[in-house]
Design an enzyme around this catalytic site. Sequence first.
Site, PDB file in Angstrom:
ATOM      1  N   THR A  17       0.877  -1.167   0.000  1.00 49.78           N
ATOM      2  CA  THR A  17       0.000   0.000   0.000  1.00 49.78           C
ATOM      3  C   THR A  17       0.918   1.221   0.000  1.00 49.78           C
ATOM      4  OG1 THR A  17      -1.645  -1.206   1.276  1.00 49.78           O
ATOM      5  CG2 THR A  17      -1.890   1.190   1.161  1.00 49.78           C
ATOM      6  N   LYS A  61      -7.464   1.717  -3.228  1.00 45.45           N
ATOM      7  CA  LYS A  61      -7.121   1.275  -1.867  1.00 45.45           C
ATOM      8  C   LYS A  61      -7.324   2.424  -0.866  1.00 45.45           C
ATOM      9  CE  LYS A  61      -5.116  -1.135   1.495  1.00 45.45           C
ATOM     10  NZ  LYS A  61      -5.526  -2.398   2.069  1.00 45.45           N
ATOM     11  N   LYS A  80       0.245   5.192   8.184  1.00 46.96           N
ATOM     12  CA  LYS A  80       0.903   5.392   6.881  1.00 46.96           C
ATOM     13  C   LYS A  80      -0.169   5.526   5.794  1.00 46.96           C
ATOM     14  CE  LYS A  80       1.940   1.749   4.780  1.00 46.96           C
ATOM     15  NZ  LYS A  80       1.400   0.854   3.756  1.00 46.96           N
TER      16      LYS A  80
END
Length: 291
Positions: free
Chosen positions: A98, A173, A241
Site C-alpha cells: 500500500t 485502496k 501510513k
Amino acid sequence: MTTHVAFLGLGIMGYPMAGHLVKAGYQVTVYNRTARKAASWVQQFGGVSAATPRAAAAGADFIMACVGNDNDLCDVCLGKHGAFASMKEDAVFIDHTTASAEVARELYAIAKEQRLNFLDAPVSGGQPGAEKGALTIMVGGDQEAYLRAAPVMNAYARLVRRLGGSGAGQLTKMVNQICIAGLVQALAEGLHFARKAGLDAEAVIEVISKGASQSWQMENRYQTMLAGQYDHGFAVDWMRKDLGICIDEARRNGASLPVTALVDQFYSDVQTLGGSRWDTSSLLVRLEREG
Ligand code: NAP
C-alpha cells in the site's frame, strides 16, 4: 514452459502470498531483507531464495513485491541491488504494497523507459485473506500487462480487478481505507457507550449486527475488542501510513476528509499509548483510557 515468479518481501502478507504461488505450480524465487525469514519460507514451501531483489528478479516473468511504504518500494525497485536493474524486457512488476499513487506513477514511467511493465496492485483482506488465498486486489496500469498478470495473482486472490491506468489501484485502496477509518471508530464508540450504559455489549452486537449497522468490522472484531485482544495483523503504524497517503492525496485532489483526518489523530494517540503494532481495532483502548 514453467512461469518464473519472484516475490520480494515475506512479511505478514507476503509470506503466505508467495506460498500460494508455489502451490499453484509457479517456479518461485523469494527475497527478504531479513534472510532468516526467507530461509524458513524455503524450508516450508520449497522454492529458492536470493540475496537481493536484483538477483531474485533476474530471469523472472513476474516480480511481486509486498514491502512497507514508498521508500521501501523504491529501495527494492531502484536501490543499489534493486529489481529493475535485472528484469528482462517486458517482464511485469506487480506491487502489492500500500503506497502512494504518486510513487506508482513514477515507477511506472521509469519501468516504461526500460521496456518493463509496472502495475500498482494493493490488496485488501488482511492476514486471513493472504493465508486463505482470498485477497481482493485493486490494479492500476496497462491493460495488456494486467491481462497477463491477473491469472498469476489469482493464486492468492478471490477478486482481481483493474480500475484504470497507473495509480488507479492505489487510489482505490485509499477509498477502502477512508471507508474503514470512520467505521472502526464508530464501532469502538458503540462498544464504549454500551459498556458505560451498563448493557451486555456482546448481546447488543449480536442483535444490532442483524440490522442496519452491520459491517465486516462489527462481525469480525467486536468479540476480540471486548476481550482487549489487538493482534490481528494490520498494525496501527501501517494504518497511519495509509491515512497519511489518503490525506496527502486529498490535499492534491481537493477532497474533504474531516473524519479520516480526525481518526488519524486518534491512531496517533494509540501509538502514544504503546499500540504501534496493535491492530486497527485498538481505537477502543483510547476511549477506555479516557474514562
Ligand atoms: P510486515 O509484516 O511489516 O512486512 C514488511 C515486509 O517488507 C518485510 O518482509 C520487510 O522485511 C520488508 N521490507 C520493509 N522495508 C524494506 C526495505 N527497505 N527493503 C526490503 N524489504 C523491506 O508488513 P505487512 O503487514 O506484510 O504489510 C506489507 C504491505 O501490505 C504494507 O504496505 C501494508 O500496508 C500492506 N497491507 C497489509 C495488510 C495487513 O493486514 N497486514 C493488509 C493489506 C495491506 P524484513 O522482514 O527484513 O523486515
